[in-house]
Design a protein around this motif. Structure first.
Motif, PDB file in Angstrom:
ATOM      1  N   THR A 204       0.843  -1.187   0.000  1.00 28.26           N
ATOM      2  CA  THR A 204       0.000   0.000   0.000  1.00 28.26           C
ATOM      3  C   THR A 204       0.876   1.234   0.000  1.00 28.26           C
ATOM      4  OG1 THR A 204      -0.137   0.148   2.425  1.00 28.26           O
ATOM      5  CG2 THR A 204      -1.784  -1.222   1.314  1.00 28.26           C
ATOM      6  N   SER A 205       0.433   2.251  -0.742  1.00 28.08           N
ATOM      7  CA  SER A 205       1.144   3.525  -0.804  1.00 28.08           C
ATOM      8  C   SER A 205       0.219   4.567  -1.401  1.00 28.08           C
ATOM      9  CB  SER A 205       2.408   3.403  -1.652  1.00 28.08           C
ATOM     10  OG  SER A 205       3.116   4.627  -1.681  1.00 28.08           O
ATOM     11  N   ALA A 206       0.260   5.756  -0.833  1.00 25.71           N
ATOM     12  CA  ALA A 206      -0.545   6.870  -1.329  1.00 25.71           C
ATOM     13  C   ALA A 206      -2.023   6.507  -1.443  1.00 25.71           C
ATOM     14  CB  ALA A 206      -0.017   7.350  -2.680  1.00 25.71           C
ATOM     15  N   GLY A 207      -2.491   5.680  -0.528  1.00 26.55           N
ATOM     16  CA  GLY A 207      -3.897   5.314  -0.522  1.00 26.55           C
ATOM     17  C   GLY A 207      -4.285   4.243  -1.509  1.00 26.55           C
ATOM     18  N   GLN A 208      -3.294   3.661  -2.195  1.00 25.08           N
ATOM     19  CA  GLN A 208      -3.564   2.648  -3.204  1.00 25.08           C
ATOM     20  C   GLN A 208      -3.118   1.271  -2.717  1.00 25.08           C
ATOM     21  OE1 GLN A 208      -5.241   3.532  -6.117  1.00 25.08           O
ATOM     22  NE2 GLN A 208      -5.343   5.511  -5.043  1.00 25.08           N
ATOM     23  N   ILE A 209      -3.802   0.232  -3.202  1.00 24.45           N
ATOM     24  CA  ILE A 209      -3.465  -1.156  -2.874  1.00 24.45           C
ATOM     25  C   ILE A 209      -2.906  -1.827  -4.119  1.00 24.45           C
ATOM     26  CG2 ILE A 209      -4.368  -3.381  -2.088  1.00 24.45           C
ATOM     27  CD1 ILE A 209      -6.644  -1.776  -0.703  1.00 24.45           C
ATOM     28  N   GLY A 210      -1.681  -2.345  -4.031  1.00 27.75           N
ATOM     29  CA  GLY A 210      -1.026  -2.957  -5.185  1.00 27.75           C
ATOM     30  C   GLY A 210      -0.793  -4.437  -4.983  1.00 27.75           C
ATOM     31  N   GLY A 277      -2.167  11.395   0.310  1.00 22.00           N
ATOM     32  CA  GLY A 277      -3.271  10.440   0.340  1.00 22.00           C
ATOM     33  C   GLY A 277      -2.953   9.156   1.066  1.00 22.00           C
ATOM     34  N   SER A 278      -1.778   9.058   1.671  1.00 23.64           N
ATOM     35  CA  SER A 278      -1.400   7.816   2.336  1.00 23.64           C
ATOM     36  C   SER A 278      -2.265   7.581   3.568  1.00 23.64           C
ATOM     37  CB  SER A 278       0.074   7.838   2.731  1.00 23.64           C
ATOM     38  OG  SER A 278       0.303   8.822   3.726  1.00 23.64           O
ATOM     39  N   ALA A 279      -2.440   6.313   3.885  1.00 20.71           N
ATOM     40  CA  ALA A 279      -3.190   5.900   5.062  1.00 20.71           C
ATOM     41  C   ALA A 279      -2.632   4.559   5.516  1.00 20.71           C
ATOM     42  CB  ALA A 279      -4.674   5.779   4.739  1.00 20.71           C
ATOM     43  N   PRO A 280      -2.784   4.200   6.784  1.00 18.70           N
ATOM     44  CA  PRO A 280      -2.277   2.913   7.252  1.00 18.70           C
ATOM     45  C   PRO A 280      -2.855   1.753   6.450  1.00 18.70           C
ATOM     46  CG  PRO A 280      -2.909   4.293   9.100  1.00 18.70           C
ATOM     47  CD  PRO A 280      -3.385   4.995   7.867  1.00 18.70           C
ATOM     48  N   ALA A 281      -2.018   0.747   6.197  1.00 20.78           N
ATOM     49  CA  ALA A 281      -2.449  -0.388   5.366  1.00 20.78           C
ATOM     50  C   ALA A 281      -3.668  -1.083   5.954  1.00 20.78           C
ATOM     51  CB  ALA A 281      -1.296  -1.391   5.234  1.00 20.78           C
ATOM     52  N   ASP A 282      -3.678  -1.269   7.254  1.00 21.46           N
ATOM     53  CA  ASP A 282      -4.808  -1.945   7.896  1.00 21.46           C
ATOM     54  C   ASP A 282      -6.110  -1.194   7.633  1.00 21.46           C
ATOM     55  OD1 ASP A 282      -5.641  -4.141   9.709  1.00 21.46           O
ATOM     56  OD2 ASP A 282      -6.236  -2.487  11.011  1.00 21.46           O
ATOM     57  N   LEU A 284      -6.720   0.914   5.091  1.00 19.35           N
ATOM     58  CA  LEU A 284      -7.061   0.823   3.663  1.00 19.35           C
ATOM     59  C   LEU A 284      -7.753  -0.494   3.325  1.00 19.35           C
ATOM     60  CD1 LEU A 284      -3.913   2.294   1.871  1.00 19.35           C
ATOM     61  CD2 LEU A 284      -6.225   3.242   1.850  1.00 19.35           C
ATOM     62  N   LEU A 285      -7.204  -1.584   3.847  1.00 13.06           N
ATOM     63  CA  LEU A 285      -7.737  -2.905   3.516  1.00 13.06           C
ATOM     64  C   LEU A 285      -9.117  -3.132   4.125  1.00 13.06           C
ATOM     65  CD1 LEU A 285      -4.426  -4.896   4.010  1.00 13.06           C
ATOM     66  CD2 LEU A 285      -5.574  -4.490   1.830  1.00 13.06           C
ATOM     67  N   LYS A 286      -9.277  -2.757   5.374  1.00 14.33           N
ATOM     68  CA  LYS A 286     -10.542  -3.008   6.054  1.00 14.33           C
ATOM     69  C   LYS A 286     -11.661  -2.067   5.616  1.00 14.33           C
ATOM     70  CE  LYS A 286      -8.571  -5.206  10.159  1.00 14.33           C
ATOM     71  NZ  LYS A 286      -8.368  -5.144  11.629  1.00 14.33           N
ATOM     72  N   ASN A 287     -11.289  -0.894   5.114  1.00 13.58           N
ATOM     73  CA  ASN A 287     -12.295   0.071   4.674  1.00 13.58           C
ATOM     74  C   ASN A 287     -12.546   0.049   3.175  1.00 13.58           C
ATOM     75  OD1 ASN A 287     -12.554   0.912   7.314  1.00 13.58           O
ATOM     76  ND2 ASN A 287     -11.186   2.665   7.094  1.00 13.58           N
ATOM     77  N   SER A 288     -11.848  -0.844   2.472  1.00 11.79           N
ATOM     78  CA  SER A 288     -12.034  -0.935   1.024  1.00 11.79           C
ATOM     79  C   SER A 288     -13.390  -1.547   0.702  1.00 11.79           C
ATOM     80  CB  SER A 288     -10.930  -1.790   0.406  1.00 11.79           C
ATOM     81  OG  SER A 288     -11.225  -2.102  -0.935  1.00 11.79           O
ATOM     82  N   GLU A 289     -14.182  -0.812  -0.068  1.00 10.25           N
ATOM     83  CA  GLU A 289     -15.505  -1.315  -0.458  1.00 10.25           C
ATOM     84  C   GLU A 289     -15.371  -2.595  -1.273  1.00 10.25           C
ATOM     85  OE1 GLU A 289     -19.587  -1.424  -0.487  1.00 10.25           O
ATOM     86  OE2 GLU A 289     -18.280  -0.012   0.608  1.00 10.25           O
ATOM     87  N   ALA A 290     -14.360  -2.656  -2.119  1.00 15.05           N
ATOM     88  CA  ALA A 290     -14.175  -3.831  -2.982  1.00 15.05           C
ATOM     89  C   ALA A 290     -13.812  -5.071  -2.179  1.00 15.05           C
ATOM     90  CB  ALA A 290     -13.095  -3.543  -4.020  1.00 15.05           C
TER      91      ALA A 290
END
Length: 332
Positions: A204-210, A277-282, A284-290
């Motif tokens: 994760t970086s800049a709010g994105q999941i790779g 736009g960065s945010a903690p990985a945890d 990002l993953l838990k709040n991802s709608e997808a």
């Protein structure tokens, strides 16, 4: 660091003794020459071939992040390092004004290395592209690259690196202990895995999941074959790009992994140095709608690597990661 003070005191005593001897005998070697003769050399095989290296070299420059934990642990004093890519992980080096700053691997100040007149330069990793230039500019120095080589077993390579450093700095027993700890951690994590759960590695970086590809992906790719993980998603032509491959979050979700293991690339940096736009990985993953209905998220089977892992990636970092994985998988 008390060990560094002790080493300095020992060196002072040795030089004092040498000076006393030289006063009693004409034509004796200078103190510096005597110390160097006593230390000797060792021939190591680095990523390019055999190199003769002084044992316990007097002036050392290191550029390879994967070696810093070991050098710091053994209280190896460094004359210059690339402070701009070290974050706050190694304050003994980055906060020491006597340690010169080579900058970063995109625009390094190689003249800083020349000015230090080092006996040994540990290059490679992010600075691999400058190997020839560094060798040409520093003919007096032994220049080695001992970071893990592409296409080789990552963990065998880390053990090789540790063995070489142990030979150079006379810490062979400590090097063997580090290697044994890595082997034990891998074995423990492998035993904890049930052999059937699917695993997805991401960064994760800049709010994105790779997406990080099994086997070839940066940082986490080598963990798949080491632990026998069953990949949730395998993409033909995947790379080891540190940004992660351009695979959509929807594709990651569709693979419905039982586990997600994540490298947070932004966490290693202080907030003002992080990508917009960065945010903690945890988070990002838990709040991802997808990803909300993915098994790993539903069952909270998410492992976030240590915040410094992106900068370290050495034998200690992987040992801690395998221990972390053993604990997580055992508790499931």
């Amino acid at each position: 660091m008390t060990a560094r003070f002790s080493r300095g005191a020992a060196v002072a005593l040795t030089l004092g003794a040498a000076l006393a001897l030289s006063a009693c005998a004409s034509g004796s070697a200078a103190p510096e020459e005597t110390a160097q003769a006593d230390s000797g050399t060792v021939t190591v095989t680095d990523n390019h071939g055999e190199v003769e290296v002084p044992v316990n070299p007097k002036t050392v420059v290191a550029l390879d992040n994967t070696a810093f934990d070991t050098l710091d642990e053994w209280d190896v004093e460094l004359a210059a390092v690339p402070k701009d890519v070290m974050g706050s992980v190694w304050p003994d080096y980055t906060e020491n004004e006597d340690v010169a700053n080579v900058g970063n691997h995109r625009e390094p100040n190689l003249e800083v290395i020349v000015a230090e007149q080092p006996d040994l330069i540990i290059g490679g990793y992010r600075f691999a592209d400058y190997y020839d230039q560094i060798k040409e500019q520093n003919p007096q120095a032994a220049v080695i690259e001992i970071a893990p080589r592409e296409g080789e077993d990552e963990f065998g390579e880390l053990k090789r690196q540790t063995e070489i450093l142990g030979q150079i700095f006379e810490h062979e027993e400590e090097a063997a202990a580090l290697n044994d700890e890595l082997d034990a951690a891998i074995a423990g994590a492998k035993d904890a895995y049930n052999g059937t759960d699917t695993v997805m590695a991401v960064n994760t970086s800049a709010g994105q999941i790779g997406y990080i590809a099994p086997e070839v992906g940066r940082s986490l790719g080598p963990v798949f074959p080491a632990l026998g993980w069953k990949a949730a998603l395998e993409v033909e032509g995947a790379t080891n790009d540190h940004q992660g491959d351009d695979i959509s979050v929807e594709a990651i979700a569709a693979s419905n992994p039982d586990w997600i293991v994540a490298l947070d690339r932004d966490a290693a940096f202080v907030p003002e140095e992080r990508e917009p736009g960065s945010a903690p990985a945890d988070e990002l993953l838990k709040n991802s709608e997808a990803l909300r209905n993915v098994t790993a998220v539903q069952q909270d089977q998410i492992v976030i690597l240590d915040s410094d892992f992106y900068l370290t990636e050495g034998i200690q970092a992987y040992t801690e990661l395998f221990e972390q994985l053993q604990e997580a998988f055992s508790a499931a």
